[in-house]
Enzyme design. Sequence first.
Site, PDB file in Angstrom:
ATOM      1  N   SER A 429      30.919  78.404  36.772  1.00 41.58           N
ATOM      2  CA  SER A 429      29.800  79.661  37.652  1.00 41.58           C
ATOM      3  C   SER A 429      28.489  79.136  37.330  1.00 41.58           C
ATOM      4  CB  SER A 429      30.455  80.445  36.449  1.00 41.58           C
ATOM      5  OG  SER A 429      29.671  81.673  36.683  1.00 41.58           O
ATOM      6  N   LYS A 432      23.095  82.939  36.637  1.00 35.50           N
ATOM      7  CA  LYS A 432      22.843  83.832  38.072  1.00 35.50           C
ATOM      8  C   LYS A 432      24.486  84.542  37.689  1.00 35.50           C
ATOM      9  CE  LYS A 432      20.128  81.021  40.818  1.00 35.50           C
ATOM     10  NZ  LYS A 432      20.311  80.100  39.757  1.00 35.50           N
ATOM     11  N   VAL A 479      14.742  72.575  43.187  1.00 39.75           N
ATOM     12  CA  VAL A 479      14.074  72.812  43.477  1.00 39.75           C
ATOM     13  C   VAL A 479      12.953  71.234  43.035  1.00 39.75           C
ATOM     14  CG1 VAL A 479      13.227  73.559  40.778  1.00 39.75           C
ATOM     15  CG2 VAL A 479      11.145  74.373  42.831  1.00 39.75           C
ATOM     16  N   ARG A 564      12.094  85.728  45.674  1.00 45.62           N
ATOM     17  CA  ARG A 564      12.368  85.806  47.341  1.00 45.62           C
ATOM     18  C   ARG A 564      12.909  87.085  46.832  1.00 45.62           C
ATOM     19  NH1 ARG A 564      15.036  79.555  47.555  1.00 45.62           N
ATOM     20  NH2 ARG A 564      14.612  80.618  45.356  1.00 45.62           N
TER      21      ARG A 564
END
Length: 642
Positions: A429, A432, A479, A564
């Site tokens: 998992s 988030k 990133v 975003r």
Amino acid sequence: MMNVSDLRKRVYAGDNMISLTDIRYLPRWVILMLDILILVISFALSYVILDNLGVAPLQTIPQSWKCVLVVGVNVGFMFAFRTFAGIIRHSTFVDIFKLLLAGVCTLMVLVAVNVVSSLTYGTRLIRMPVLFIYFTVSFLSLFLFRLVVKEFFQIAGELRRSTRRKRILVLGITQQSIAIARAVLDNPQLPYQVVGFLTQRSDSRNAKLLGKPIISRRRLENTGKDRLGIQGVLLIREALDKEEMNSWVNLFLEKDLQIFKAPSVQKLRSGDMNAQIKNLQIEDLLNRKPIKIENDEVKRRHFEKNILVTGGAGSIGSEIVRQVAQFSPSLVVVLDQAETPLYEIELEVREKFPHINFRFAMVDVANYSRLEPLFDKYRFSMVYHAAAYKHVPLVEDNPQEAIFTNILGSKNVACLSSKYNVNRFVMISTDKAVNPTNVMGATKRAAELFVQSLQNLEGNTTKFITTRFGNVLGSNGSVIPLFKRQIEAGGPLTITHPDIVRYFMTIPEACELVLQAGTMGAGGEVFVFDMGQPVKIVDLARRMIKLSGFEPGVDMKIVYTGLRPGEKLYEELLSDNTKTLPTHNEKIMISKDPTMSYAEIDELVTRIVEAASGAAKVEVVKILKKIVPEFKSNNSVYEMLD
């Protein structure tokens, strides 16, 4: 490297900037002419020495004839032994031995000529001392000529290489640091020149190691790199803890020094070019002390067992495959719906682990009828469920696909694990899933709830375990690879918000957690990992720019693009009303999240899957918010549903 014809072309073409070390070799006739010149000088010097000793030469034939005779015989033997055939700068003992043979044979022939002349004409042509002096002087002169040329080219080559090499300091004065420095000094292939050592201590000002000065940190802080004449620092990553590493790196970046990390001494000395000195990467600064894996227990769970890894071609799944393969399982089934990544991991693991039995299944986890035959045939002992859609903006715009893969796929794999009595099911998992603000996090939280609900279902024998962690370094779409590509392209680096922060861990760390959780779970737990301190993304970007040798904001700009859809500034590992329980591993905790009964979650999952097959995405997300009440959309079109 050039021969004389190439050299001539460059001169006539107008390029007179020619390095002596560019000359590959001189023609053999040039070497022979130089040797003859040395022989003539040696002959004349022999008579000068004899004259200083008060011995007059014999008045038999003219001196010029004598010179022609002596040098001619010597040159004849030089032809016989080909003393001029070798490249002077690469002269060896064999070349010197040829010169000695030519000289000895010349001396013997001339002595014989003298004896014949004495018996025939009653006088010698040349005095015997002249011949012995000539032999000694000529041999030594020819030897010294070659030695001087050899040394000259060696020194010139070293000077030339040193101008091209980066002048570096080695961090530390330990035995390991000294060994690394010696290995660099002894390896001419490396483009680095060790000019000193750097230490935290300040009591080594006048001391030297390997003939190099020891520079204190205080001196580096107070002196510019130009005054010290250095361009970079070589450090041993394993010898520094995180605090020391950050402290030193901050100083080096402030001084605009390049930072290099050393491989093992053995690899440096062996000349293994695949494991040479490399630039320090941002991953080296974010790495933390890894989890201590109980290898015996992990091995027992995998040794000679059948293992399934879903999402096995992804960043996490493929690393789980690699780590599991080290414990000699009977079979590893790697399942993924992505064809090319699945093919790539197949090529890799078959080469790395030729003794392991692998099967590669191109299957969508949402397809129950394709999954069940695998469970029926292979009767897995462990299932690692890493298959999921994870990119927040894409999932936000395509919630139906996330329902099928993240929720229905997890339900299928978990239910089949229970049906076929898999010993342990470990779900991957994400942080988030905690207080989610996006569809991706909410679908993962729904999957957690379903998996946990199976634990206490009547007849179930499978232990269902969930692992939850943050961003992994270098994973697909993360990133750091994005920043690397942007730096290579010349910038700018794009960041959504100046205050955004994230937790980071390495892919191997994440997978070690997964394997550890699979051994220590009793069933129904959600394991969370001590992720350390969160990292501010803008600080990460600035460091990566500086590590690449650029100045943030000057050579490379940072541009803010705005959050975003579904993205939040801070990720969480635990929900606000969650309690945690410790485990025997201080880095791993158990999160006591709210749960749902199987009947309740199964009914909701059935509803949302049916909706995803035909309803608009807003209707799908509305049901998802009922399953996960704490799901509050952020910067998204679904905010109206809250």
